[in-house]
Design a protein around this motif. Structure first.
Motif, PDB file in Angstrom:
ATOM      1  N   ARG A   1     -72.550  10.391 -57.269  1.00 14.63           N
ATOM      2  CA  ARG A   1     -71.265   9.713 -57.143  1.00 14.63           C
ATOM      3  C   ARG A   1     -71.384   8.225 -57.506  1.00 14.63           C
ATOM      4  O   ARG A   1     -70.463   7.621 -58.011  1.00 14.63           O
ATOM      5  CB  ARG A   1     -70.738   9.868 -55.721  1.00 14.63           C
ATOM      6  N   ASP A   2     -72.565   7.654 -57.239  1.00 13.51           N
ATOM      7  CA  ASP A   2     -72.776   6.236 -57.550  1.00 13.51           C
ATOM      8  C   ASP A   2     -72.596   5.943 -59.038  1.00 13.51           C
ATOM      9  O   ASP A   2     -72.294   4.821 -59.421  1.00 13.51           O
ATOM     10  CB  ASP A   2     -74.198   5.809 -57.161  1.00 13.51           C
ATOM     11  N   TRP A   3     -72.820   6.942 -59.856  1.00 11.33           N
ATOM     12  CA  TRP A   3     -72.685   6.738 -61.302  1.00 11.33           C
ATOM     13  C   TRP A   3     -71.295   6.270 -61.687  1.00 11.33           C
ATOM     14  O   TRP A   3     -71.116   5.595 -62.675  1.00 11.33           O
ATOM     15  CB  TRP A   3     -72.988   8.050 -62.055  1.00 11.33           C
ATOM     16  N   LEU A   4     -70.300   6.660 -60.878  1.00  9.50           N
ATOM     17  CA  LEU A   4     -68.927   6.258 -61.196  1.00  9.50           C
ATOM     18  C   LEU A   4     -68.813   4.737 -61.262  1.00  9.50           C
ATOM     19  O   LEU A   4     -68.000   4.203 -61.984  1.00  9.50           O
ATOM     20  CB  LEU A   4     -67.951   6.834 -60.168  1.00  9.50           C
ATOM     21  N   GLY A   5     -69.665   4.070 -60.494  1.00  8.58           N
ATOM     22  CA  GLY A   5     -69.638   2.611 -60.519  1.00  8.58           C
ATOM     23  C   GLY A   5     -70.449   2.025 -61.667  1.00  8.58           C
ATOM     24  O   GLY A   5     -70.366   0.839 -61.950  1.00  8.58           O
ATOM     25  N   LEU A   6     -71.255   2.842 -62.319  1.00  8.86           N
ATOM     26  CA  LEU A   6     -72.134   2.336 -63.374  1.00  8.86           C
ATOM     27  C   LEU A   6     -71.576   2.576 -64.767  1.00  8.86           C
ATOM     28  O   LEU A   6     -71.919   1.871 -65.706  1.00  8.86           O
ATOM     29  CB  LEU A   6     -73.514   3.004 -63.293  1.00  8.86           C
ATOM     30  N   VAL A   7     -70.735   3.591 -64.922  1.00 10.12           N
ATOM     31  CA  VAL A   7     -70.274   3.923 -66.264  1.00 10.12           C
ATOM     32  C   VAL A   7     -69.090   3.061 -66.671  1.00 10.12           C
ATOM     33  O   VAL A   7     -68.383   2.510 -65.836  1.00 10.12           O
ATOM     34  CB  VAL A   7     -69.898   5.414 -66.399  1.00 10.12           C
ATOM     35  N   LYS A   8     -68.926   2.949 -67.987  1.00  6.86           N
ATOM     36  CA  LYS A   8     -67.887   2.076 -68.512  1.00  6.86           C
ATOM     37  C   LYS A   8     -66.831   2.900 -69.265  1.00  6.86           C
ATOM     38  O   LYS A   8     -65.672   2.545 -69.275  1.00  6.86           O
ATOM     39  CB  LYS A   8     -68.552   1.070 -69.472  1.00  6.86           C
ATOM     40  N   SER A   9     -67.248   3.966 -69.916  1.00  3.30           N
ATOM     41  CA  SER A   9     -66.286   4.708 -70.727  1.00  3.30           C
ATOM     42  C   SER A   9     -65.569   5.732 -69.861  1.00  3.30           C
ATOM     43  O   SER A   9     -66.148   6.328 -68.952  1.00  3.30           O
ATOM     44  CB  SER A   9     -66.984   5.399 -71.901  1.00  3.30           C
ATOM     45  N   SER A  10     -64.286   5.915 -70.141  1.00  5.13           N
ATOM     46  CA  SER A  10     -63.487   6.840 -69.335  1.00  5.13           C
ATOM     47  C   SER A  10     -63.968   8.263 -69.553  1.00  5.13           C
ATOM     48  O   SER A  10     -63.872   9.111 -68.682  1.00  5.13           O
ATOM     49  CB  SER A  10     -62.017   6.715 -69.696  1.00  5.13           C
ATOM     50  N   ARG A  11     -64.553   8.501 -70.734  1.00  5.20           N
ATOM     51  CA  ARG A  11     -65.081   9.823 -71.042  1.00  5.20           C
ATOM     52  C   ARG A  11     -66.192  10.216 -70.064  1.00  5.20           C
ATOM     53  O   ARG A  11     -66.149  11.283 -69.457  1.00  5.20           O
ATOM     54  CB  ARG A  11     -65.621   9.792 -72.477  1.00  5.20           C
ATOM     55  N   SER A  12     -67.161   9.313 -69.869  1.00  7.08           N
ATOM     56  CA  SER A  12     -68.234   9.662 -68.934  1.00  7.08           C
ATOM     57  C   SER A  12     -67.701   9.736 -67.510  1.00  7.08           C
ATOM     58  O   SER A  12     -68.123  10.595 -66.735  1.00  7.08           O
ATOM     59  CB  SER A  12     -69.404   8.677 -68.995  1.00  7.08           C
ATOM     60  N   ARG A  13     -66.772   8.832 -67.199  1.00  2.00           N
ATOM     61  CA  ARG A  13     -66.232   8.852 -65.834  1.00  2.00           C
ATOM     62  C   ARG A  13     -65.584  10.204 -65.554  1.00  2.00           C
ATOM     63  O   ARG A  13     -65.806  10.803 -64.507  1.00  2.00           O
ATOM     64  CB  ARG A  13     -65.215   7.714 -65.667  1.00  2.00           C
ATOM     65  N   ASN A  14     -64.789  10.690 -66.527  1.00  5.15           N
ATOM     66  CA  ASN A  14     -64.116  11.968 -66.338  1.00  5.15           C
ATOM     67  C   ASN A  14     -65.104  13.121 -66.204  1.00  5.15           C
ATOM     68  O   ASN A  14     -64.905  14.024 -65.403  1.00  5.15           O
ATOM     69  CB  ASN A  14     -63.157  12.236 -67.498  1.00  5.15           C
ATOM     70  N   LYS A  15     -66.168  13.049 -67.011  1.00  7.13           N
ATOM     71  CA  LYS A  15     -67.167  14.125 -66.947  1.00  7.13           C
ATOM     72  C   LYS A  15     -67.822  14.155 -65.569  1.00  7.13           C
ATOM     73  O   LYS A  15     -68.055  15.212 -65.008  1.00  7.13           O
ATOM     74  CB  LYS A  15     -68.249  13.901 -68.005  1.00  7.13           C
ATOM     75  N   ILE A  16     -68.143  12.981 -65.056  1.00  6.13           N
ATOM     76  CA  ILE A  16     -68.788  12.909 -63.739  1.00  6.13           C
ATOM     77  C   ILE A  16     -67.828  13.404 -62.656  1.00  6.13           C
ATOM     78  O   ILE A  16     -68.185  14.220 -61.813  1.00  6.13           O
ATOM     79  CB  ILE A  16     -69.261  11.472 -63.427  1.00  6.13           C
ATOM     80  N   LYS A  17     -66.598  12.924 -62.743  1.00  8.36           N
ATOM     81  CA  LYS A  17     -65.590  13.338 -61.766  1.00  8.36           C
ATOM     82  C   LYS A  17     -65.403  14.845 -61.800  1.00  8.36           C
ATOM     83  O   LYS A  17     -65.303  15.491 -60.759  1.00  8.36           O
ATOM     84  CB  LYS A  17     -64.245  12.678 -62.094  1.00  8.36           C
ATOM     85  N   HIS A  18     -65.349  15.363 -63.001  1.00 12.93           N
ATOM     86  CA  HIS A  18     -65.141  16.802 -63.139  1.00 12.93           C
ATOM     87  C   HIS A  18     -66.291  17.567 -62.478  1.00 12.93           C
ATOM     88  O   HIS A  18     -66.067  18.514 -61.730  1.00 12.93           O
ATOM     89  CB  HIS A  18     -65.022  17.176 -64.615  1.00 12.93           C
ATOM     90  N   TRP A  19     -67.494  17.116 -62.767  1.00  8.10           N
ATOM     91  CA  TRP A  19     -68.660  17.780 -62.186  1.00  8.10           C
ATOM     92  C   TRP A  19     -68.599  17.722 -60.660  1.00  8.10           C
ATOM     93  O   TRP A  19     -68.787  18.721 -59.973  1.00  8.10           O
ATOM     94  CB  TRP A  19     -69.953  17.125 -62.682  1.00  8.10           C
ATOM     95  N   LEU A  20     -68.309  16.522 -60.151  1.00  4.50           N
ATOM     96  CA  LEU A  20     -68.248  16.346 -58.702  1.00  4.50           C
ATOM     97  C   LEU A  20     -67.169  17.239 -58.110  1.00  4.50           C
ATOM     98  O   LEU A  20     -67.367  17.871 -57.081  1.00  4.50           O
ATOM     99  CB  LEU A  20     -67.964  14.880 -58.354  1.00  4.50           C
ATOM    100  N   ASN A  21     -66.055  17.308 -58.811  1.00  6.94           N
ATOM    101  CA  ASN A  21     -64.935  18.102 -58.329  1.00  6.94           C
ATOM    102  C   ASN A  21     -65.310  19.575 -58.236  1.00  6.94           C
ATOM    103  O   ASN A  21     -65.096  20.228 -57.222  1.00  6.94           O
ATOM    104  CB  ASN A  21     -63.744  17.903 -59.266  1.00  6.94           C
TER     105      ASN A  21
END
Ligand code: MN
Length: 739
Positions: free
Chosen positions: A467-487
């Motif tokens: 979840r901490d990665w959400l604070g490290l990424v800059k592109s919305s693409r990676s953010r969405n991928k991480i969120k999706h995985w977490l979800n």
């Protein structure tokens, strides 16, 4: 070791060239100290000693020719010295440290930049990749002299390309047309661009080149005689009007004719502006006066008058263009510009790039910023006569250009980290990313990437995103991928917990979960408007439904618990504040849309139609991603709702204290004419909407402008559409549901 005779021959040849260079430098920069140029020459002479080029000439001829091109650009002694040394680090035993010691920081910095670019393999057929490389190359260098030396280097290599084997010729010519000529164009350097293009074409497609050249030569005599006549007529009229101006004429360049033939699918006979004329005036007012005189003499071709003075091209090109038809029906093109504009058109950035001694001034910094902007904004101009086609305004221009170890360019938002890079490569690479090497060195995952970095991602099978990665990424693409995985994984956990809660509850009634029939569970799920039992279980796990209520529906009326159980004591809670609150934190609050009767459900706007506040909307319960909200007009709605139990009522929250701006994409179909864009952006500005992105395409004097706007609600959007439709020349405005 070269023989004495060879050494003498080399010295004689290179010394002549060196004297030419010094002469030219003294002419263009009479007040500069040229000692560093002399020193660089001696140094090169010593270190390239014995080396020859493919032509058999001494190697030193090459750096000398490059330096000569730079001197012609009126570059400063630092740049010319760096030009003389530009191949020394790559091709001799000299190191950057040596150069720094001998010639100082500036020369070393420039030579280092040139060497760095030389190592990039530009071979590519992909247009987007070529575009990225061009942008990257310009973004990477922090001193424009690096690019100018690279262009001079390429120019001389192209001039002597015949000495290389055919495959090498082909590769270098291709690279020249794809990377270097467009860069020269971007920097407004018309002269170098023209030569690079003609040479590139000649070596890439010798047959095609010869065809065009022959056809042009066949018409040359006739064309020149014609131009001479016209030139006299114009000169006469100018004299009559008391305007001092210089008239010159030319037959167009082979490559530009070739492009025109290709673009318009015509033969050389049909190219009406094979002959072109240029009037160079003393003042800006005279430009317009000359235009009047010419239009008085001959009939202008409608729609061919272009005022690049009032509306300069993004590379700062300024000129008036018009095409006229003579009495005998011959059309030809005339360009009118001042001397200064002419200089800018020919030499571009080099024309106003005068380095002073000492460190880079604030003004130079500004110019660099200007240059970067030009680079960002300028796309390839496919037809120089189409003014809209040059326009691409990206309001988020901050990008970095990084490489995979294999040399593929990865474009990322500024301040991106290796995690962004990993997700851009592949989702799985992102998920399993455990570390990264940048330029061969291990870096932490929070490390910010820079243009030119070579990034290697280290993965470990089975590793999971955090979840901490959400604070490290800059592109919305990676953010969405991480969120999706977490979800998704959150949901798996929620299902598990839901089952445990039901089991716990059932135990109170001395019932094992196994005893409950699947179809009964399915019925209860459907009763809640859910498609699958898992959805019901995750709902319980998320704390949306209480296990007790669900179980009550499963049991015969009147059943009573026989064991008192306390769920809370085991740390499992079905109350909001448990998992539900975690999920909400991951997704952010979607309080703009509420699900009727279900305050806690996860809600998101469907990407296929991007509904905005005020539109009539329907909700659709997805598997594991919450409720997708579509516009009722969305074509997908009919398809999606074949399972009516998945439909759920949604509405826009009445009180929205924090107004949300939704991106909406519009296409405006309109006439391609001056001022159109200004009118369009004016309407948008008046409606206080923010433009996220705007692009335009033109063909046959028609244009389509695509614009992404921030819209607050349906009314806001309608105001803008009505305003746009009122603009004279706008034919149609369409909303594109997908962004
Ligand atoms: Mn070179």
């Amino acid at each position: 070791m070269a023989s004495l005779r060879q050494q003498i021959a080399t010295t004689a040849l290179t010394l002549t060239k060196f004297r030419d260079l010094m002469k030219r430098m003294q002419e263009s920069r009479p007040h500069d100290d040229l000692a560093i140029v002399k020193k660089a020459y001696d140094y090169s002479l010593k270190h390239h000693e014995g080396q020859t080029r493919a032509s058999g000439e001494p190697y030193l001829v090459h750096p000398l020719e490059v330096a000569l091109v730079l001197a012609e650009m009126k570059m400063d002694p630092i740049a010319v010295a760096a030009g003389l040394l530009h191949d020394s680090v790559e091709d001799t035993s000299v190191t950057i440290v040596d150069i720094r010691k001998e010639f100082g920081e500036q020369v070393a910095h420039i030579v280092e930049g040139v060497t760095k670019i030389s190592k990039i393999d530009f071979a590519t057929r992909e247009e987007q990749q070529a575009e990225n490389l061009r942008k990257m190359m310009l973004a990477m260098v922090d001193d424009i002299r690096v690019v100018l030396i690279k262009l001079a280097d390429r120019l001389h290599n192209m001039r002597t390309l015949e000495h290389l084997p055919p495959e090498r010729q082909h590769k270098i010519a291709e690279e020249t047309l794809e990377i270097y000529a467009p860069i020269a164009h971007r920097l407004g350097m018309g002269k170098i661009r023209g030569e690079l293009e003609d040479l590139g074409f000649r070596f890439l497609d010798p047959v095609g080149y010869e065809q065009v050249e022959k056809a042009v030569n066949a018409r040359r005599k006739q064309g020149e005689a014609f131009l001479e006549r016209m030139q006299l007529i114009i000169a006469d009229k100018l004299k009559e009007a008391g305007i001092q101006a210089h008239v010159e004429s030319r037959i167009k360049r082979v490559f530009s004719i070739h492009k025109k033939l290709q673009r318009q699918h015509i033969s050389v006979d049909q190219v009406y502006d094979l002959c072109a004329m240029r009037v160079i005036t003393r003042s800006l007012q005279d430009c317009y006066a000359v235009l009047g005189i010419i239009h008085n003499l001959w009939r202008p071709v409608p729609g061919r008058i272009k005022d690049f003075i009032a509306m300069p091209r993004p590379n700062f090109y300024q000129s008036l263009h018009t095409s006229v038809i003579t009495e005998d029906g011959t059309p030809f093109e005339i360009q009118i510009r001042t001397e200064e504009m002419h200089k800018m058109a020919e030499e571009g950035i080099a024309a106003h790039w005068k380095y002073k001694d000492g460190p880079v001034s604030a003004q130079d910094e500004q110019r660099l910023a200007w240059l970067r902007q030009v680079v960002e904004w300028q796309r390839d101009v496919s037809d120089p006569n189409e003014f809209l086609s040059t326009l691409k305004v990206d309001l988020y221009p901050e990008e970095v250009y990084t490489f995979t170890p294999k040399g593929k360019v990865v474009v990322l938002p500024r301040d991106s980290t290796p995690i962004d890079f990993a997700y851009t490569i592949h989702t799985e690479v992102g998920h399993t990313c455990v570390g990264a090497k940048v330029n061969g060195r291990m870096v932490p995952l929070r490390h910010k990437l820079h243009s030119g970095d070579i990034v290697e991602i280290l993965t470990q099978p089975g590793h999971k995103p955090s979840r901490d990665w959400l604070g490290l990424v800059k592109s919305s693409r990676s953010r969405n991928k991480i969120k999706h995985w977490l979800n998704v994984h959150q949901r798996e956990r929620a299902i598990e917990i839901g089952k445990k809660l039901i089991e716990k509850e059932a135990r109170k009634y001395r019932i094992a979960l196994k005893e409950i029939k699947d179809e009964d569970l399915q019925k209860v799920a459907s009763g809640y408007g859910l498609g699958r039992v898992d959805d019901l279980m995750s709902g319980i796990g998320y704390g949306k439904y209480s296990a007790r209520q669900v179980l009550a529906r499963l049991l015969p009326a009147g059943a009573t618990p026989s064991i008192a159980g306390d769920i809370e004591s085991e740390g499992l809670t079905s109350q909001p504040g448990g998992i539900a609150s975690v999920v909400r934190r991951v997704f952010g609050d979607h309080n703009a849309i509420t699900v009727r009767g279900q305050g806690d459900m996860l809600v998101y706007r469907a990407r296929c139609c991007n509904p905005i506040r005020g539109e009539t909307i329907v909700g659709y319960i997805t598997r594991g991603k919450g409720v997708a909200v579509h516009s009722v007009n969305c074509p997908n709605v009919t398809n999606l709702l074949y399972e009516p139990e998945r439909k759920i009522d949604v509405e826009w929250a009445r009180d929205d204290s924090t107004p949300t701006a939704y991106p909406v994409k519009l296409t405006v179909f309109c006439d391609d004419r001056f001022g159109m864009l200004k009118l369009i952006t004016g309407v948008i500005g008046d409606a206080k909407s923010n433009i996220r992105n705007i692009t335009a395409h033109t063909a046959n004097s028609q244009a389509s402008v695509e614009v992404v706007l921030d819209i607050s609600d349906l009314k806001h959007l309608e105001t803008i559409i009505v305003g746009l439709r009122k603009i004279p020349g706008v034919h149609e405005v369409q909303r594109l549901q997908k962004i």
